[in-house]
Design a protein around this motif. Structure first.
Motif, PDB file in Angstrom:
ATOM      1  N   VAL A 127     -10.663  56.282  38.349  1.00 36.16           N
ATOM      2  CA  VAL A 127     -11.370  57.505  37.856  1.00 36.16           C
ATOM      3  C   VAL A 127     -10.724  58.838  38.349  1.00 36.16           C
ATOM      4  N   GLY A 128      -9.853  58.933  39.399  1.00 33.60           N
ATOM      5  CA  GLY A 128      -9.328  59.894  39.892  1.00 33.60           C
ATOM      6  C   GLY A 128      -9.329  60.027  41.170  1.00 33.60           C
ATOM      7  N   ILE A 129     -10.139  59.373  41.945  1.00 32.70           N
ATOM      8  CA  ILE A 129     -10.188  59.698  43.750  1.00 32.70           C
ATOM      9  C   ILE A 129      -8.630  58.924  44.113  1.00 32.70           C
ATOM     10  N   ASN A 130      -8.124  60.273  45.051  1.00 33.74           N
ATOM     11  CA  ASN A 130      -7.037  59.798  45.666  1.00 33.74           C
ATOM     12  C   ASN A 130      -6.878  58.476  46.130  1.00 33.74           C
TER      13      ASN A 130
ATOM     14  N   ASN B  72     -13.401  51.826  46.032  1.00 30.90           N
ATOM     15  CA  ASN B  72     -12.579  50.514  45.397  1.00 30.90           C
ATOM     16  C   ASN B  72     -11.723  51.044  44.362  1.00 30.90           C
ATOM     17  N   GLN B  73     -10.965  50.116  43.713  1.00 29.77           N
ATOM     18  CA  GLN B  73     -10.077  50.346  42.754  1.00 29.77           C
ATOM     19  C   GLN B  73     -10.575  51.405  41.508  1.00 29.77           C
ATOM     20  N   ASN B  74     -12.074  51.149  41.181  1.00 27.31           N
ATOM     21  CA  ASN B  74     -12.535  51.693  40.105  1.00 27.31           C
ATOM     22  C   ASN B  74     -12.518  53.031  40.354  1.00 27.31           C
TER      23      ASN B  74
ATOM     24  N   GLU C 136     -18.204  59.523  55.309  1.00 24.80           N
ATOM     25  CA  GLU C 136     -18.047  59.681  53.854  1.00 24.80           C
ATOM     26  C   GLU C 136     -19.215  59.220  52.927  1.00 24.80           C
ATOM     27  N   PHE C 137     -19.576  59.943  52.064  1.00 25.86           N
ATOM     28  CA  PHE C 137     -20.499  59.764  50.881  1.00 25.86           C
ATOM     29  C   PHE C 137     -20.017  59.598  49.654  1.00 25.86           C
TER      30      PHE C 137
ATOM     31  N   GLY D 190     -10.594  51.951  50.345  1.00 23.95           N
ATOM     32  CA  GLY D 190     -10.946  50.976  51.338  1.00 23.95           C
ATOM     33  C   GLY D 190     -11.874  51.744  52.305  1.00 23.95           C
ATOM     34  N   ASP D 191     -11.955  53.039  52.159  1.00 18.88           N
ATOM     35  CA  ASP D 191     -12.875  53.807  53.226  1.00 18.88           C
ATOM     36  C   ASP D 191     -14.173  53.460  53.055  1.00 18.88           C
TER      37      ASP D 191
END
Length: 231
Positions: free
Chosen positions: A211-214, A205-207, A175-176, A219-220
């Motif tokens: 902002v919208g990432i599932n 991370n939590q940030n 992942e990028f 932690g990936d």
């Protein structure tokens, strides 16, 4: 003036001879000088008084003339050297300006060329399906193009920047995470090509979640990309 000096010198010499001769005659005769002799001596003294100044005037005149001639030559020499120095300085200035213009043209050309060629296809630099094999030094500050990467998820912050979770292919696990601005509409499941700079390794991370990432991607491990635009 040379003739006057010559006459003065003759008078001076004649006077000295006359004085010496008459002095000897006075000493020998032990008599006072006659009127004729006194007149002669007076004439001799006057001749001396006149001849010596004339000679001195001639000498001073010649010295002054020689000095003026020397100063004239020196002035001409200085003027000639000044002209030469001015010409040399002008030539150096022209040469310097020419070099600056050439350098400016070359710099502009190089800058344009660098802007076009500074980004390289990431596939030519790294194995995009396994970035763990590379050190941080290998990755950091690399300017790359991510061609036709799969959009796995999208977020957007209050500054209007996209947070894109990307993979080389739909099934790839590497992942990028690219962050940056773009006016182009992007949707999950599409493919995009972006250019940017690798800033290092990171994680979702939590940030990113905020902002919208599932949240399932929390932690990936990712490769962080500062996105400079789409291609």
């Amino acid at each position: 003036m040379g003739f006057i000096r010559f006459i003065g010198d003759i008078i001076l010499i004649a006077t000295l001879v006359f004085i010496i001769f008459n002095g000897y005659q006075i000493y020998k005769s032990k008599h006072y000088l006659s009127k004729k002799t006194l007149i002669t001596v007076l004439v001799a003294i006057i001749g001396t008084a006149v001849g010596s100044p004339l000679s001195n005037m001639q000498s001073k005149h010649e010295i002054t003339a020689a000095k003026e001639h020397s100063e004239s030559i020196e002035s001409k020499k200085n003027h000639s050297e000044s002209i030469k120095e001015s010409a040399a300085l002008s030539k150096r200035i022209e040469s310097s300006n020419s070099k600056k213009e050439t350098k400016s043209v070359n710099s502009t050309s190089h800058s344009e060329s660098s802007n076009d060629n500074q980004y390289k296809d990431i596939n030519s630099l790294f194995d995009v399906n396994d970035m763990s094999k590379y050190s941080d030094d290998d990755l950091f500050a690399s300017n790359v193009i991510l061609p036709n990467f799969y959009v796995k998820d999208i977020g957007a912050d209050k500054m209007g920047e996209y947070h894109l979770l990307l993979t080389p292919t739909e099934k790839s696990e590497q992942e990028f995470l690219a962050v940056g601005n773009t006016k182009q509409k992007i949707s999950v499941g599409s493919t995009i090509s972006i250019k940017g700079t690798i800033s290092g390794r990171g994680i979702v991370n939590q940030n990113q979640i905020n902002v919208g990432i599932n949240e399932k991607y929390l932690g990936d491990k990712t490769i962080a990309i500062m996105m400079n635009g789409l291609t």
